[in-house]
Design an enzyme around this catalytic site. Structure first.
Site, mmCIF file in Angstrom:
data_model
loop_
_atom_site.group_PDB
_atom_site.id
_atom_site.type_symbol
_atom_site.label_atom_id
_atom_site.label_comp_id
_atom_site.label_asym_id
_atom_site.label_seq_id
_atom_site.Cartn_x
_atom_site.Cartn_y
_atom_site.Cartn_z
ATOM 1 N N SER A 112 3.823 -3.473 -6.809
ATOM 2 C CA SER A 112 4.637 -2.187 -6.640
ATOM 3 C C SER A 112 4.061 -0.867 -7.118
ATOM 4 O O SER A 112 2.713 -0.691 -7.018
ATOM 5 C CB SER A 112 6.121 -2.594 -7.433
ATOM 6 O OG SER A 112 7.032 -1.675 -7.347
ATOM 7 N N TYR A 149 6.542 6.130 0.456
ATOM 8 C CA TYR A 149 5.808 5.374 -0.553
ATOM 9 C C TYR A 149 6.455 5.064 -1.596
ATOM 10 O O TYR A 149 6.439 3.559 -1.672
ATOM 11 C CB TYR A 149 4.728 6.380 -0.980
ATOM 12 C CG TYR A 149 3.785 5.537 -1.761
ATOM 13 C CD1 TYR A 149 2.828 4.387 -1.556
ATOM 14 C CD2 TYR A 149 3.873 5.619 -3.302
ATOM 15 C CE1 TYR A 149 1.883 3.925 -2.259
ATOM 16 C CE2 TYR A 149 3.124 4.964 -4.144
ATOM 17 C CZ TYR A 149 2.095 3.928 -3.536
ATOM 18 O OH TYR A 149 1.245 3.297 -4.568
HETATM 19 P P1 NAD Z 1 -7.507 1.531 -2.103
HETATM 20 O O1 NAD Z 1 -7.160 2.581 -0.723
HETATM 21 O O2 NAD Z 1 -8.681 1.556 -2.538
HETATM 22 O O3 NAD Z 1 -7.102 -0.174 -1.303
HETATM 23 C C1 NAD Z 1 -6.244 -0.188 -0.585
HETATM 24 C C2 NAD Z 1 -6.771 -1.677 0.195
HETATM 25 O O4 NAD Z 1 -5.872 -1.993 1.348
HETATM 26 C C3 NAD Z 1 -8.039 -1.327 0.977
HETATM 27 O O5 NAD Z 1 -8.772 -2.440 0.919
HETATM 28 C C4 NAD Z 1 -7.680 -1.316 2.399
HETATM 29 O O6 NAD Z 1 -8.632 -1.413 3.147
HETATM 30 C C5 NAD Z 1 -6.335 -2.171 2.588
HETATM 31 N N1 NAD Z 1 -5.814 -1.838 3.609
HETATM 32 C C6 NAD Z 1 -5.087 -0.544 4.067
HETATM 33 N N2 NAD Z 1 -4.566 -0.839 5.192
HETATM 34 C C7 NAD Z 1 -4.659 -2.098 5.621
HETATM 35 C C8 NAD Z 1 -4.234 -2.806 6.734
HETATM 36 N N3 NAD Z 1 -3.589 -2.149 7.786
HETATM 37 N N4 NAD Z 1 -4.441 -3.878 6.948
HETATM 38 C C9 NAD Z 1 -5.179 -4.692 5.668
HETATM 39 N N5 NAD Z 1 -5.579 -4.174 4.810
HETATM 40 C C10 NAD Z 1 -5.168 -2.561 4.575
HETATM 41 O O7 NAD Z 1 -6.076 1.897 -2.796
HETATM 42 P P2 NAD Z 1 -5.637 1.259 -4.307
HETATM 43 O O8 NAD Z 1 -5.457 2.302 -5.241
HETATM 44 O O9 NAD Z 1 -6.628 0.283 -4.960
HETATM 45 O O10 NAD Z 1 -4.344 0.539 -4.049
HETATM 46 C C11 NAD Z 1 -4.028 -0.932 -4.022
HETATM 47 C C12 NAD Z 1 -2.532 -1.247 -4.174
HETATM 48 O O11 NAD Z 1 -1.996 -0.616 -5.521
HETATM 49 C C13 NAD Z 1 -1.907 -0.347 -3.085
HETATM 50 O O12 NAD Z 1 -0.728 -1.072 -2.712
HETATM 51 C C14 NAD Z 1 -1.314 0.893 -3.772
HETATM 52 O O13 NAD Z 1 -0.018 1.329 -3.228
HETATM 53 C C15 NAD Z 1 -1.000 0.232 -5.174
HETATM 54 N N6 NAD Z 1 -1.101 1.442 -6.234
HETATM 55 C C16 NAD Z 1 -2.099 2.108 -6.605
HETATM 56 C C17 NAD Z 1 -1.868 2.840 -7.554
HETATM 57 C C18 NAD Z 1 -3.284 3.926 -7.908
HETATM 58 O O14 NAD Z 1 -2.744 4.861 -8.531
HETATM 59 N N7 NAD Z 1 -4.089 3.842 -7.499
HETATM 60 C C19 NAD Z 1 -0.632 3.174 -8.168
HETATM 61 C C20 NAD Z 1 0.476 2.503 -8.029
HETATM 62 C C21 NAD Z 1 0.332 1.608 -7.003
#
Ligand code: NAD
Length: 253
Positions: A112, A149
């Site tokens: 989340s 989001y």
């Molecule tokens: P990131 O962009 O590095 O990773 C996202 C991953 O999802 C990538 O490997 C990408 O290829 C994959 N992806 C995207 N679209 C896709 C699709 N259509 N089909 C299959 N795979 C797909 O981002 P992150 O920061 O590592 O985020 C990972 C999770 O953590 C996400 O759900 C994000 O919402 C959540 N999140 C991140 C943060 C933050 O600060 N980075 C904060 C809260 C929540």
């Protein structure tokens, strides 16, 4: 050796989860749109069905765990895509793999966000929870990216909590983590944006512990929730955010 399925394991938080779980001696089957054991586009129903079918072939004996980490941030201009990947790409995969998880009394960790409680569009969250993908994606095009989001992330946490009893009865534990600001390729884009960058840096400076999260921080929490030491933890949303949620909502417990 446990066998885990992980979505979004190509980069960022998912890549750190993959590395951590493999480092602990487990098998991790990665589903992602790129650089994965199973390449699938989780934005479409066909892509999700293909991912489920491939996971059924690869892990026919069952799954010890599933982590739904694939997601898109509010920097993505296509709101429908954010909705399709973040919510439906998580929930549909879990539903399609429930029996494989039950076969090994597995556990699920959903990703989340600490932005979920900030959401101001309950009608969008309700549409997501109703499962009406077309209506929800249409609606997402009419609201701000941050609402899309945070709405998808709120619905993820709410879906998890509403289904905990049913999954626990099948022997499957479910929890979620709510990451706060964690430096990954997703945040890098916004941090370097000439318009939003300065505000993001100020936001980072307000994190109570004094530093932003690393993907490894999220991986450590995920590994704990998946494992046997968390056997009595079920239905929890764990904020892994350096104290930001407590700072913004001190009276919410
Ligand atoms: P990131 O962009 O590095 O990773 C996202 C991953 O999802 C990538 O490997 C990408 O290829 C994959 N992806 C995207 N679209 C896709 C699709 N259509 N089909 C299959 N795979 C797909 O981002 P992150 O920061 O590592 O985020 C990972 C999770 O953590 C996400 O759900 C994000 O919402 C959540 N999140 C991140 C943060 C933050 O600060 N980075 C904060 C809260 C929540």
């Amino acid at each position: 050796m446990a066998c885990y399925a992980l979505t979004g394991g190509a980069t960022g938080i998912g890549a750190a989860i993959k590395q951590r779980l493999r480092g602990e001696g487990n098998q991790v089957i990665v589903v992602d749109i790129k650089d994965a054991d199973i390449v699938a586009d989780l934005s479409s129903k066909d892509g999700r069905m293909a991912a489920i079918a491939a996971l059924r072939d690869t892990a026919a004996a069952g799954l010890d765990g599933l982590i739904t980490c694939a997601g898109l941030g509010s920097n993505v201009s296509n709101h429908k895509l954010i909705t399709q990947v973040n919510y439906f790409g998580s929930v549909e995969l879990i539903e399609g793999l429930k029996d494989l998880l039950a076969a090994k009394r597995g556990s699920i960790v959903m990703i989340s966000s600490n932005s979920a409680p900030m959401n101001n569009t309950p009608e969008f969250v309700d549409l997501l929870l109703s499962g009406e993908e077309e209506k929800a994606t249409e609606f997402s095009a009419t609201i701000a990216a941050q609402e899309v989001y945070s709405g998808t992330k709120k619905a993820v946490a709410q879906w998890m909590r509403s289904n905990v009893v049913d999954y626990a009865a099948a022997g499957v534990r479910m929890n979620a983590i709510a990451p706060g600001y964690t430096q990954t390729p997703m945040t890098e884009q916004v941090e370097n944006d000439p318009t939003y960058g300065p505000a993001i840096k100020e936001f980072m400076g307000s994190i109570p512990v004094g530093f932003p999260g690393k993907p490894e921080d999220q991986a450590a929490a995920t590994s704990f929730l998946l494992g046997p030491e968390a056997r009595f933890i079920c239905g929890s949303v764990l904020f892994v955010d350096g104290g930001h949620d407590a700072m913004f909502r001190p009276s919410q417990v």
